[in-house]
Design a protein around this motif. Sequence first.
Motif, PDB file in Angstrom:
ATOM      1  N   THR A  75       0.823  -1.207   0.000  1.00 25.83           N
ATOM      2  CA  THR A  75       0.000   0.000   0.000  1.00 25.83           C
ATOM      3  C   THR A  75       0.859   1.260   0.000  1.00 25.83           C
ATOM      4  OG1 THR A  75      -0.149  -0.095   2.423  1.00 25.83           O
ATOM      5  CG2 THR A  75      -1.932  -1.123   1.178  1.00 25.83           C
ATOM      6  N   TYR A  76       2.032   1.161   0.630  1.00 18.73           N
ATOM      7  CA  TYR A  76       2.936   2.313   0.685  1.00 18.73           C
ATOM      8  C   TYR A  76       3.390   2.736  -0.706  1.00 18.73           C
ATOM      9  CZ  TYR A  76       7.055   5.046   1.943  1.00 18.73           C
ATOM     10  OH  TYR A  76       7.992   6.041   2.056  1.00 18.73           O
ATOM     11  N   ALA A  77       3.554   1.765  -1.593  1.00 16.76           N
ATOM     12  CA  ALA A  77       4.030   2.069  -2.944  1.00 16.76           C
ATOM     13  C   ALA A  77       3.080   3.000  -3.684  1.00 16.76           C
ATOM     14  CB  ALA A  77       4.212   0.783  -3.742  1.00 16.76           C
ATOM     15  N   PHE A  78       1.802   2.983  -3.317  1.00 17.16           N
ATOM     16  CA  PHE A  78       0.818   3.807  -4.009  1.00 17.16           C
ATOM     17  C   PHE A  78       0.572   5.144  -3.320  1.00 17.16           C
ATOM     18  CE2 PHE A  78      -0.108  -0.589  -5.179  1.00 17.16           C
ATOM     19  CZ  PHE A  78      -0.098  -0.486  -6.556  1.00 17.16           C
ATOM     20  N   PRO A  81       5.115   9.658  -3.266  1.00 19.13           N
ATOM     21  CA  PRO A  81       5.301  10.330  -4.561  1.00 19.13           C
ATOM     22  C   PRO A  81       6.577   9.913  -5.284  1.00 19.13           C
ATOM     23  CG  PRO A  81       4.594  11.896  -2.900  1.00 19.13           C
ATOM     24  CD  PRO A  81       4.898  10.624  -2.183  1.00 19.13           C
ATOM     25  N   TYR A  82       7.651   9.659  -4.531  1.00 19.87           N
ATOM     26  CA  TYR A  82       8.898   9.212  -5.169  1.00 19.87           C
ATOM     27  C   TYR A  82       8.699   7.869  -5.853  1.00 19.87           C
ATOM     28  CZ  TYR A  82      13.427   6.932  -5.578  1.00 19.87           C
ATOM     29  OH  TYR A  82      14.506   6.228  -6.055  1.00 19.87           O
ATOM     30  N   LEU A  83       8.118   6.909  -5.132  1.00 19.86           N
ATOM     31  CA  LEU A  83       7.925   5.576  -5.713  1.00 19.86           C
ATOM     32  C   LEU A  83       6.955   5.624  -6.895  1.00 19.86           C
ATOM     33  CD1 LEU A  83       7.803   3.014  -2.763  1.00 19.86           C
ATOM     34  CD2 LEU A  83       9.376   3.040  -4.690  1.00 19.86           C
ATOM     35  N   LEU A  84       5.932   6.459  -6.803  1.00 23.21           N
ATOM     36  CA  LEU A  84       4.985   6.587  -7.912  1.00 23.21           C
ATOM     37  C   LEU A  84       5.688   7.101  -9.163  1.00 23.21           C
ATOM     38  CD1 LEU A  84       1.797   8.017  -6.164  1.00 23.21           C
ATOM     39  CD2 LEU A  84       2.083   5.745  -7.167  1.00 23.21           C
ATOM     40  N   GLY A  89       8.159   5.803 -14.591  1.00 24.20           N
ATOM     41  CA  GLY A  89       9.252   5.617 -15.542  1.00 24.20           C
ATOM     42  C   GLY A  89       9.416   4.162 -15.942  1.00 24.20           C
ATOM     43  N   ILE A  90       9.300   3.266 -14.974  1.00 23.54           N
ATOM     44  CA  ILE A  90       9.383   1.835 -15.272  1.00 23.54           C
ATOM     45  C   ILE A  90       8.267   1.434 -16.225  1.00 23.54           C
ATOM     46  CG2 ILE A  90       9.094  -0.466 -14.246  1.00 23.54           C
ATOM     47  CD1 ILE A  90      10.486   0.701 -11.718  1.00 23.54           C
ATOM     48  N   GLY A 321      13.796   5.300 -13.391  1.00 20.94           N
ATOM     49  CA  GLY A 321      12.980   4.114 -13.617  1.00 20.94           C
ATOM     50  C   GLY A 321      13.083   3.606 -15.035  1.00 20.94           C
ATOM     51  N   ARG A 322      13.040   4.530 -16.007  1.00 26.20           N
ATOM     52  CA  ARG A 322      13.144   4.119 -17.411  1.00 26.20           C
ATOM     53  C   ARG A 322      14.469   3.414 -17.677  1.00 26.20           C
ATOM     54  NH1 ARG A 322      10.361   9.308 -18.750  1.00 26.20           N
ATOM     55  NH2 ARG A 322      12.393  10.305 -18.725  1.00 26.20           N
TER      56      ARG A 322
END
Length: 354
Positions: A75-78, A81-84, A89-90, A321-322
Motif C-alpha cells: 500500500t505504501y508504494a501507491f 510520490p517518489y515511488l509513484l 518511468g518503469i 525508472g526508465r
Amino acid sequence: MAKKPSLKSVALAAGVSPSTVSNAYNRPEQMSAQVREHVLDVAARLGYPGPDASASSLRSGHTGSVGVLFAQDLTYAFSDPYLLELLTGIAEVATKTSTNVLLMPVGPHSASGAYSRQEELDLVQNVRRAVLDGAIADGVDPTHPVLRVLAARGVPVVSTMAGVGDRCVLVDDHAAAVEVGVHLAGLGHHRVAVVAVVADSLDDGEPRIVPDDAPHLFPYARLRIAGFREGLGPGCELTTVSAGQNTLDSGSRATETILASGRRPTAILATSDVLALGVIDTLRSRGVTIGREVSVTGFDDIPQARDAGLTTVRQPVREKGRLMVEMLRDPAAGGTTATLGTELVVRASTGPAV
C-alpha cells in the motif's frame, strides 16, 4: 471428468501441426491471418486457454516479466510520490516493450543484518517462486536475503544503490547533499537538525535522536546526512533524528521531537520532500515562519515541493525508472553503472539564519 484440451489436441482438431498452434499465439507474423483465425476458433471451441506460460518461459529462457522490489508494504508504494514517479518511468518502458511488471514488497532489512530462519523464509518466499527475467531493487539493503536468492537463481538485478545487484542507476546523494549544506552555510546556518527516513520497519517507528550512520536508516539517507555535514563545515552543530517511514506524519512527529529536545535549530534538513512537508506543517502549526525563523530543505523535488516553496534537490526519478528497465533488457547498451545528475532548487523555504 473431461480431459483438458492441449496444444496437441487443438492441432489435431484444426488439422495443423503443434508448432502452428504455438505460432498462432506467440508468433502470428509467421502465418496468414486466415490460418491464425482458424486455429484460434478451434481453440476457443475446445476451451483451450493458450500455451502454458511457465512452460514457454522454460523453453525460451524469457518470461517477459520484471519484478520491482521495495522495502515497504504494498500500500505504501501507491502513496509515496517518489515511488509513484519511479514506477511511472518503469511503466513507460514496460508498456513500449510489452514487459509485465510485478510489484514485490520484500519487507525490511535487519539493522544487524541477521534474521531468524523463519524471518528469512517469509521475506524471500514470493521472490523464490516468481518467474522473472530480472528485478529492479529500490532501497533494498545489501544485506537483504532476497538478493542472495536472486543471485543464486541467476536473476539479474538493477538497483538504485551501489553495491547491490549486477547494475545500478544512481544519483550522487552525497555530492547533492554537500551542495545543500554549502547553501545553508552561506546563509549563516550552523545549528541544524536532519530528519531521516528509517529503512527497518522492525524499528518501533518512534522518532529519536540517532548517530549519523545509524544502521536502521536507509543507506541513501546516511549518504545524504554525511553530505549535509560536510557542506555545512566543521563548525556546524548537526543533530540527526530518525523519523520512521517516508510520510508526512513521520516528518511531523520528528519535528516535535526536535522542538522538544532543547534549542530550536535554525534549519531542518529532511532526506526527502515528503518528510520536509511534514516538518513545514508542524512548524507552521507552531506559528513559525518558514524561511525566516527556520529554514527547511528536502530532496527529490516532487510536485508538492514546488507548491510549498520548498528548497530541495531535484533528481530525475522517472528517468531513473526508465533506465533501470532498459538496463535489464539490454545490459550491453546501458553498461553496469549510470549516475544521473541532480540540481539544487532554491525556493522560499530557506533564508538567512536568525
